[in-house]
Design an enzyme around this catalytic site. Sequence first.
Site, PDB file in Angstrom:
ATOM      1  N   ASP A  18       0.875  -1.156   0.000  1.00 16.04           N
ATOM      2  CA  ASP A  18       0.000   0.000   0.000  1.00 16.04           C
ATOM      3  C   ASP A  18       0.924   1.220   0.000  1.00 16.04           C
ATOM      4  O   ASP A  18       2.145   1.093   0.152  1.00 16.04           O
ATOM      5  CB  ASP A  18      -0.892  -0.021   1.246  1.00 16.04           C
ATOM      6  CG  ASP A  18      -1.750   1.225   1.372  1.00 16.04           C
ATOM      7  OD1 ASP A  18      -2.428   1.581   0.395  1.00 16.04           O
ATOM      8  OD2 ASP A  18      -1.702   1.851   2.445  1.00 16.04           O
ATOM      9  N   ASP A  20      -0.272   5.188   0.977  1.00 11.66           N
ATOM     10  CA  ASP A  20      -0.595   6.239   1.938  1.00 11.66           C
ATOM     11  C   ASP A  20      -0.568   5.719   3.374  1.00 11.66           C
ATOM     12  O   ASP A  20      -1.273   4.765   3.719  1.00 11.66           O
ATOM     13  CB  ASP A  20      -1.970   6.829   1.639  1.00 11.66           C
ATOM     14  CG  ASP A  20      -2.006   7.535   0.295  1.00 11.66           C
ATOM     15  OD1 ASP A  20      -1.205   8.460   0.095  1.00 11.66           O
ATOM     16  OD2 ASP A  20      -2.841   7.156  -0.562  1.00 11.66           O
TER      17      ASP A  20
END
Length: 265
Positions: A18, A20
């Site tokens: 991922d 953020d």
Amino acid sequence: MASNAVNAKADIAYVLFDMDGLMINSEDVYTEVTNKILGRYGHEMTWEIKSGCMGKPERPATEYLLSFYPGIPISVDDYITERRALQDLSWPHVQPLPGTLRLVTHLAKHKIPIAVATGSQRRNYDLKTAHLKDSLFGLFGENVICGDDEELRGKGKPMPDVFLVAAKKLGVDVGEGDVENLSESEEVRRRERAKGLVFEDAVNGVQAGRRAGMKVIWVPDPRLKAQFPDEGNFGADEVLKTLEEFRPEEWGLPPYDDNTALEKQ
């Protein structure tokens, strides 16, 4: 891939990240901008509410957020427009979180297939990463999947698709849909999914990784983790405070060596 540790938890063949709040501190920007807008109306986003937004595509996340403030005179579209303008000023200044540079550099050095699997829009991805291409995101090459890519329209986290599409980008045959829906004839695909390792900071992302049938390491902000004192780890295989705590050899990956430059935080 042969295991690099006698008691490895898994024999990992590829790694999906991922972005953020996991690799870069962009979640801080989301919080600051959201509270700047809500503050005009006397409100502030709590971590309980934020936890439900994290990992979701922009519009569903906005609809979820504003559902808690029905009296605010701002539409979803107007909120998104204002938020984008404010966020765009900050994206060129986000920085890697602890352990990120070392881990990604290490995996790339050892030619472990890696990809970014983010719910962020492609335009935002470009704004957030342009100044970090040489040191970090350039190591992923073209192996980047964003939330508004055609293959993912309407299939954001916690659905598993972002990780499945990312795996396919790496040349892995993982099939479609939730792992529990794979037929007996797709056992090879089930095994290929189990060779993937997902790093996530959001609950929606952890759930997406588990639904994909991959191993998942959860690296939550402590304020997020505090929202779920009784829910356990949402099926995550390991929970870390930061990526600095990750030990590759425990997952059948090459261990860090003396030639892996430690990042300066």
